[in-house]
Scaffold this motif. Structure first.
Motif, PDB file in Angstrom:
ATOM      1  N   UNK A 234       0.756  -1.273  -0.122  1.00 52.38           N
ATOM      2  CA  UNK A 234      -0.069   0.067   0.062  1.00 52.38           C
ATOM      3  C   UNK A 234       1.052   1.255  -0.145  1.00 52.38           C
ATOM      4  N   UNK A 235       1.892   1.197   0.769  1.00 51.44           N
ATOM      5  CA  UNK A 235       2.853   2.343   0.791  1.00 51.44           C
ATOM      6  C   UNK A 235       3.512   2.586  -0.506  1.00 51.44           C
ATOM      7  N   UNK A 236       3.878   1.485  -1.229  1.00 52.30           N
ATOM      8  CA  UNK A 236       4.458   1.394  -2.554  1.00 52.30           C
ATOM      9  C   UNK A 236       3.815   2.399  -3.431  1.00 52.30           C
ATOM     10  N   UNK A 237       2.454   1.698  -3.450  1.00 54.96           N
ATOM     11  CA  UNK A 237       1.575   2.362  -4.539  1.00 54.96           C
ATOM     12  C   UNK A 237       1.160   3.850  -4.211  1.00 54.96           C
ATOM     13  N   UNK A 238       1.136   4.226  -3.082  1.00 56.61           N
ATOM     14  CA  UNK A 238       0.823   5.748  -2.793  1.00 56.61           C
ATOM     15  C   UNK A 238       2.092   6.473  -3.120  1.00 56.61           C
ATOM     16  N   UNK A 239       3.357   5.860  -3.100  1.00 57.13           N
ATOM     17  CA  UNK A 239       4.495   6.612  -3.617  1.00 57.13           C
ATOM     18  C   UNK A 239       4.596   6.509  -5.309  1.00 57.13           C
ATOM     19  N   UNK A 240       4.373   5.477  -5.648  1.00 52.24           N
ATOM     20  CA  UNK A 240       4.413   5.235  -7.234  1.00 52.24           C
ATOM     21  C   UNK A 240       3.520   5.871  -8.031  1.00 52.24           C
ATOM     22  N   UNK A 241       2.145   5.875  -7.793  1.00 51.27           N
ATOM     23  CA  UNK A 241       1.431   6.454  -8.833  1.00 51.27           C
ATOM     24  C   UNK A 241       1.428   7.838  -8.994  1.00 51.27           C
ATOM     25  N   UNK A 242       1.719   8.581  -8.182  1.00 44.47           N
ATOM     26  CA  UNK A 242       1.815  10.085  -8.399  1.00 44.47           C
ATOM     27  C   UNK A 242       2.772  10.418  -9.318  1.00 44.47           C
ATOM     28  N   UNK A 243       4.061   9.421  -9.705  1.00 41.60           N
ATOM     29  CA  UNK A 243       4.943   9.555 -10.368  1.00 41.60           C
ATOM     30  C   UNK A 243       4.668   9.129 -12.028  1.00 41.60           C
ATOM     31  N   UNK A 244       3.466   8.542 -12.127  1.00 36.71           N
ATOM     32  CA  UNK A 244       3.354   8.207 -13.566  1.00 36.71           C
ATOM     33  C   UNK A 244       3.127   9.035 -14.256  1.00 36.71           C
TER      34      UNK A 244
ATOM     35  N   UNK B 267      13.568   1.534 -21.642  1.00 37.61           N
ATOM     36  CA  UNK B 267      13.476   3.165 -20.982  1.00 37.61           C
ATOM     37  C   UNK B 267      12.329   3.751 -20.833  1.00 37.61           C
ATOM     38  N   UNK B 268      10.963   3.190 -21.358  1.00 39.38           N
ATOM     39  CA  UNK B 268       9.809   3.971 -21.233  1.00 39.38           C
ATOM     40  C   UNK B 268       8.934   3.612 -20.070  1.00 39.38           C
ATOM     41  N   UNK B 269       9.803   2.916 -18.928  1.00 40.62           N
ATOM     42  CA  UNK B 269       8.935   2.846 -17.841  1.00 40.62           C
ATOM     43  C   UNK B 269       8.079   1.629 -17.683  1.00 40.62           C
ATOM     44  N   UNK B 270       8.346   0.704 -18.555  1.00 36.45           N
ATOM     45  CA  UNK B 270       7.288  -0.636 -18.702  1.00 36.45           C
ATOM     46  C   UNK B 270       7.560  -1.323 -17.341  1.00 36.45           C
ATOM     47  N   UNK B 271       8.507  -1.841 -16.922  1.00 33.80           N
ATOM     48  CA  UNK B 271       8.652  -2.661 -15.817  1.00 33.80           C
ATOM     49  C   UNK B 271       8.425  -1.820 -14.528  1.00 33.80           C
ATOM     50  N   UNK B 272       8.599  -0.372 -14.555  1.00 35.72           N
ATOM     51  CA  UNK B 272       8.027   0.309 -13.320  1.00 35.72           C
ATOM     52  C   UNK B 272       6.507   0.117 -13.285  1.00 35.72           C
ATOM     53  N   UNK B 273       5.871   0.423 -14.278  1.00 37.66           N
ATOM     54  CA  UNK B 273       4.341   0.223 -14.457  1.00 37.66           C
ATOM     55  C   UNK B 273       3.748  -1.156 -14.302  1.00 37.66           C
ATOM     56  N   UNK B 274       4.415  -2.022 -14.672  1.00 38.11           N
ATOM     57  CA  UNK B 274       4.072  -3.463 -14.391  1.00 38.11           C
ATOM     58  C   UNK B 274       4.269  -3.863 -12.965  1.00 38.11           C
ATOM     59  N   UNK B 275       5.232  -3.423 -12.252  1.00 38.91           N
ATOM     60  CA  UNK B 275       5.375  -3.698 -10.613  1.00 38.91           C
ATOM     61  C   UNK B 275       4.397  -3.065 -10.128  1.00 38.91           C
ATOM     62  N   UNK B 276       4.087  -1.750 -10.180  1.00 39.73           N
ATOM     63  CA  UNK B 276       2.868  -0.919  -9.709  1.00 39.73           C
ATOM     64  C   UNK B 276       1.590  -1.615  -9.927  1.00 39.73           C
ATOM     65  N   UNK B 277       1.327  -2.141 -11.162  1.00 41.86           N
ATOM     66  CA  UNK B 277       0.070  -2.815 -11.119  1.00 41.86           C
ATOM     67  C   UNK B 277      -0.172  -4.031 -10.566  1.00 41.86           C
ATOM     68  N   UNK B 278       1.053  -4.944 -10.144  1.00 40.45           N
ATOM     69  CA  UNK B 278       1.192  -5.952  -9.761  1.00 40.45           C
ATOM     70  C   UNK B 278       0.791  -5.908  -7.952  1.00 40.45           C
ATOM     71  N   UNK B 279       1.437  -4.740  -7.360  1.00 40.30           N
ATOM     72  CA  UNK B 279       1.293  -4.243  -6.102  1.00 40.30           C
ATOM     73  C   UNK B 279      -0.250  -3.794  -5.934  1.00 40.30           C
ATOM     74  N   UNK B 280      -0.805  -3.154  -6.946  1.00 38.84           N
ATOM     75  CA  UNK B 280      -1.893  -2.875  -6.675  1.00 38.84           C
ATOM     76  C   UNK B 280      -2.898  -3.799  -6.631  1.00 38.84           C
ATOM     77  N   UNK B 281      -2.964  -4.905  -7.529  1.00 33.99           N
ATOM     78  CA  UNK B 281      -3.709  -5.811  -7.462  1.00 33.99           C
ATOM     79  C   UNK B 281      -3.757  -6.652  -6.454  1.00 33.99           C
ATOM     80  N   UNK B 282      -2.433  -7.050  -5.869  1.00 31.44           N
ATOM     81  CA  UNK B 282      -2.314  -7.842  -4.800  1.00 31.44           C
ATOM     82  C   UNK B 282      -2.863  -7.315  -3.406  1.00 31.44           C
ATOM     83  N   UNK B 283      -2.826  -5.898  -3.335  1.00 31.71           N
ATOM     84  CA  UNK B 283      -3.323  -5.163  -2.079  1.00 31.71           C
ATOM     85  C   UNK B 283      -4.729  -4.609  -2.382  1.00 31.71           C
TER      86      UNK B 283
END
Length: 525
Positions: free
Chosen positions: A168-178, A208-224
């Motif tokens: 949850x903490x990671x999602x709150x930090x990551x989404x605003x950076x999209x 370099x387009x932030x694909x892995x960054x986005x995929x990990x954010x989706x995984x964390x959001x779904x799991x939580x």
């Protein structure tokens, strides 16, 4: 069984069940146990000493991992006896875990937790406790520890090994950076997860387009997304890509995919297995670097999911599927195939491609963060190559290095052009080779290891000093092999991951000449 059948013990025995009965009337459960009772197997004194020493020198998780290693590779005669003798020295971390929750764990609960941990570790080798004669926790024993740890099957516990608060903490930090592109894809996927709507997506994004960054954010959001946690299966076609995803596994490892699929292949997943239950639980299935996936593998996944989910009319059984990759990069590896043959096996040639919604990431985050105009121009140029438009992309003549091809009149032109090219990358290498700073950022990429070795050999000739030639020390494990294999021929082989038979070095070299273990991309230093 083979040992018993070659021993006088089997004389007079009338059946396989009769072999399990000892002369004193005691009945054994396995042939291995019979051999142990008859003294036909070596004892486990060596492993007893190892476990005794480790109980003093190692942490409990390390000891449990050591025990699994002994089970897998050392073939102890009586694993159950080793476990019963030493398991009580492997529980300190569990006892401490209970004390933190103001819970006093009794001996039976500690033993059950040790068995659950061993089961989870054996799962990575596709093994189970019962295969080694170890006790399997009963439902009653599992019920007594479910308030302390997860008691599901090991394959399920492995996928839910995360901390909800950290997610949850990671999602709150990551989404605003999209970026806006990333945010749109994130919303599309999460809306489908929340509304339980089937969705199949292909995220097209170059490096370099932030694909892995986005995929990990989706995984964390779904799991939580739900209290207690959810399952999101993260997979990739390569091991390196899998390690970049949270709880990532390779597609073949997780989904039991066949190595040589055909038009009728399915995944080797039984409908009654724990893996099938895990797939039922999964809110989302993600495959990174999917462009390297054979379309036959994708179709096998589709057939299996339709069968497991009981929805034969829905693509992928109605599951949310996220594929990601870049068709400018590696396509499926089809041995001996032409360009047309390779393209034929790509996933965008599959009948399932029409069900996939293509979403794109255009902006190169690395280039934008650098603020370097030269990097931006280089990025645009590489994209034009991938799009087949390099010939129309304006590049100043002074920035181009031309490599001329061989002709019947000038068969040496290509080699000379390559020498000139390497001189551009490593100018005045004779005087600069001793400066590690100068070498940073200089490399020549080549498609095969054969070309890598040729370029390395050429650059080595430019370096000052005498060459020292070192050869491998070879030996044959079986003397009969000397009649089957010619040593000189074996020395010419260059399999991936194994150094060449001959290694040439010069004094003062600050770096090693390397051959990449990936046969599709070599590296010259």
């Amino acid at each position: 069984l083979r040992i018993l059948l070659h021993n006088d013990y089997c004389r007079g025995k009338k059946s396989f069940q009769d072999l399990l009965t000892l002369q004193n009337g005691n009945k054994c459960e396995t042939f291995k146990e019979v051999c142990y009772e008859l003294g036909l197997l070596a004892d486990d004194q060596e492993w007893q000493r190892v476990l005794e020493e480790s109980a003093i020198t190692k942490m409990c998780p390390q000891i449990r991992e050591l025990f699994v290693t002994i089970l897998m590779f050392c073939q102890p005669s009586n694993p159950k006896a080793l476990f019963e003798e030493f398991w009580s020295t492997w529980v300190d971390d569990y006892a401490q875990q209970g004390r933190r929750k103001d819970i006093t764990l009794d001996e039976e609960q500690l033993r059950t937790m040790v068995l659950l941990d061993l089961e989870l570790r054996l799962q990575s080798f596709e093994k189970q406790l019962k295969e080694f004669g170890l006790p399997v926790p009963t439902p009653e024993e599992l019920a007594r520890v479910e308030h302390i740890t997860r008691t599901e099957a090991a394959v399920i516990r492995d996928e839910m090994d995360y901390n909800m608060e950290e997610l949850v903490d990671s999602i709150e930090e990551t989404v605003p950076m999209f970026t806006e592109e990333q945010h749109q894809i994130y919303e599309v996927v999460m809306n489908s997860v929340k509304n339980k709507v089937s969705l199949q997506v292909f995220i097209n994004a170059r490096g370099g387009c932030g694909k892995t960054f986005l995929l990990n954010a989706i995984l964390r959001a779904v799991r939580s997304s739900e209290e207690g946690g959810c399952v999101a299966l993260a997979m990739a076609t390569t091991g390196i890509a899998a390690t970049l995803l949270d709880l990532g596994r390779t597609f073949h490892s997780r989904m039991k995919a066949p190595l040589t699929p055909n038009e009728e292949s399915t995944l080797q997943i039984s409908a009654q297995s724990s893996l099938a239950k895990l797939i039922h639980m999964a809110k989302l299935l993600m495959i990174d670097e999917a462009t390297m996936l054979d379309k036959l593998q994708l179709e096998a996944l589709d057939r299996t999911l339709r069968d497991l989910m009981g929805t034969p009319d829905k693509p992928f059984g109605g599951k949310i599927i996220i594929l990601a990759g870049d068709f400018r990069q590696c396509l499926p590896v089809v041995p001996g195939a032409s360009r047309a043959g390779t393209v034929k096996h790509s996933i965008n040639q599959s009948k399932l491609w029409k069900h996939l919604k293509v979403l794109k990431l255009y902006e190169n985050m690395r280039v934008r963060a650098s603020g370097d105009q030269l990097q931006e121009e280089f990025d645009n140029w590489t994209v034009s190559i991938g799009n087949g438009l390099a010939a129309t992309y304006p590049i100043p003549e002074e920035n181009l290095t031309k490599i001329e091809m061989n002709t019947p009149e000038k068969p040496w032109m290509e080699m000379q052009a390559m020498k000139n090219f390497c001189k551009e990358v490593f100018p005045d290498i004779e005087n600069n080779i001793g400066n590690p700073r100068w070498l940073e950022g200089r490399a020549v990429l080549a498609p095969t290891n054969k070309e890598v070795d040729a370029i390395n050999e050429m650059i080595m000739d430019w370096l000052p000093g005498e060459s020292t030639i070192l050869s491998s020390a070879d030996s044959l494990g079986d003397s009969e092999d000397s009649l089957r294999f010619n040593t000189e021929y074996i020395n010419t082989l260059r399999p991936n991951g194994i150094p060449n038979h001959i290694l040439t070095l010069k004094p003062g070299m600050p770096v090693m000449l390397m051959r990449n273990i990936n046969p599709r991309e070599g590296l010259c230093l």
